[in-house]
Design an enzyme around this catalytic site. Sequence first.
Site, PDB file in Angstrom:
ATOM      1  CD  GLU A 120      70.106  73.835  67.901  1.00 38.37           C
ATOM      2  OE1 GLU A 120      68.933  73.458  67.746  1.00 38.37           O
ATOM      3  OE2 GLU A 120      71.085  73.246  67.424  1.00 38.37           O
ATOM      4  CG  HIS A 236      62.626  68.438  69.897  1.00 35.44           C
ATOM      5  ND1 HIS A 236      61.997  69.655  70.024  1.00 35.44           N
ATOM      6  CD2 HIS A 236      63.811  68.700  69.307  1.00 35.44           C
ATOM      7  CE1 HIS A 236      62.770  70.607  69.523  1.00 35.44           C
ATOM      8  NE2 HIS A 236      63.881  70.037  69.088  1.00 35.44           N
ATOM      9  NE  ARG A 285      67.164  69.355  71.609  1.00 38.03           N
ATOM     10  CZ  ARG A 285      67.551  68.890  70.434  1.00 38.03           C
ATOM     11  NH1 ARG A 285      67.772  67.600  70.287  1.00 38.03           N
ATOM     12  NH2 ARG A 285      67.731  69.695  69.409  1.00 38.03           N
ATOM     13  CG  HIS A 345      64.149  64.725  68.913  1.00 39.85           C
ATOM     14  ND1 HIS A 345      63.787  64.947  67.596  1.00 39.85           N
ATOM     15  CD2 HIS A 345      65.320  65.401  69.088  1.00 39.85           C
ATOM     16  CE1 HIS A 345      64.693  65.717  67.010  1.00 39.85           C
ATOM     17  NE2 HIS A 345      65.639  65.993  67.885  1.00 39.85           N
ATOM     18  NE  ARG A 380      70.386  64.530  70.120  1.00 42.54           N
ATOM     19  CZ  ARG A 380      69.968  65.440  69.241  1.00 42.54           C
ATOM     20  NH1 ARG A 380      70.832  66.042  68.458  1.00 42.54           N
ATOM     21  NH2 ARG A 380      68.686  65.738  69.150  1.00 42.54           N
TER      22      ARG A 380
END
Length: 534
Positions: A120, A236, A285, A345, A380
């Site tokens: 990811e 997100h 992100r 998110h 994060r």
Amino acid sequence: MTWEAGADLVVVGTGVAGLTAALRARELGLRVLVVGKDGASAGNTGWAQGGIAVVRPDEHDAGDSLHRHVEDTLTAGAGLCSREAVREILAAGAAAVERLRGAGARFDASAGGALARTREGGHSAFRVIHSGGDATGAEVQRALSAATREGGIPLLERHCVVELLHGDGGAVAGALALDAEGRPGVLHAPAVLLATGGLGQLYAATTNPDVSTADGVALALRAGATVADLEFVQFHPTVLYAPDSGGGRRPLVTEAVRGEGAVLVDVRGRRVMAGEHPLEDLAPRDVVSAAINRRAAETGAEHVYLDATGIGRGFADRFPTVHAACRAAGIDPVREPIPVTSAAHYSCGGVVSTVDGRTAVAGLYAAGEVACTGLHGANRLASNSLLEGLVVGERAAAAVARDLRSGLLVRRCAGEAVVPAMPVVHRGLLQRTMSRYAGIGRDATGLAEAAAVLDRAAVVRPLRTRRAAEDASMALTAQALLAAARLRTESRGCHRRTDHPATDDLRWRRSTVLRLDVAGRLIHTPGGIERTAA
């Protein structure tokens, strides 16, 4: 008070951190009581799609290591992670996953029988294990909920904690709660663990479920604890866009879709992430969300597209949850690109706590998204959150057991339990205000206006219903978030100030810490928590 109950440990929340803590506490011989606003499976955990980021010693990419996972996490955190916390939590990950598997959780396997791994955004290797393709959170929740039931751990469903109670000396002595009929009662305990999840419902568009109303942050502040890094709300990059969806939770399109080769394109068919970052579509992100918003503004559209057609017919098997959401919206992701936008998110900040869950208030612990351990920093790293819940939930339970044995926690008679009255703001107004002024792009004028709007709209009401308690939590946490965002006059991680676009390491390589004074006003703790890369 119309009812009461007692335990050694009251766990507030039924997600991965809360249930992991409850199971470990029971193993250690503690009397545990779990409290949830809805059913046992409500909360963010069940919606987590991507997986659990972990480097397992017997199964990992060639060249991957715990050190690389740590470095990826620190890079994503943009200078605000605690290296010590990152190392401790990630190092405990492999063992935590094995205990979870021992509790019945099943993960996807590759053709050779090893656990399947994907990659990811922000990760330099394939180290994210998953279940059901894109239903990892649902499987984790299922396994932990089943283990909790089988272990006979009592769960108070549809009970809302309104306030934490204190005994002599200010230590926690339990909690005031409302039952399913709105009747107040007292939960007596020398230890309370907040595992209430996030604050996504502060925004009009979020991936979070309805229960994510910032309860834990507000409860902790009112109990005397400190909070940090609330300005770092991770948006997100890819939720399913629907023009008539209105507010509330929106279906997530997991980052793992891009990990399997999907790319972002704008409404004119141009690549969104080309030239934006060395990792392009697998950039962290905050980078991807900001790029999507810029490109949407440039093209005059409200969304971009995620082109996953290259994945082919295997899409439905690999990503059944995403596939079902797309089909429900009339989109065939095998043949056409998926319209996506960004949404609130994950909260990278929260209640200041150690990796053992301890806070500054005796008897009060925090774990999971509600906590700020120093793992996430300013942004994060994908799929580190379920891992944190597993590790810190278990460590918090062990800390409670140690603190009880050592005499740090003793049963105290709680002060008078009276349903409090707190400022509340109409939820729709609050969500629209936060989305407009405290989203991905912020500036001093807008943040001040948002605070003023919420202050003018606030009405003090007794918290006699779950809705009122939630609205009070949202009102306080929104003001705390706005205050933190105003203080941080730089752009870092998922906090983007359009009036301060540069990162200022000299002044702001530290966490922004807030607490309430004796009059209930938010105040900034000078100096904050200094973060270093050493």
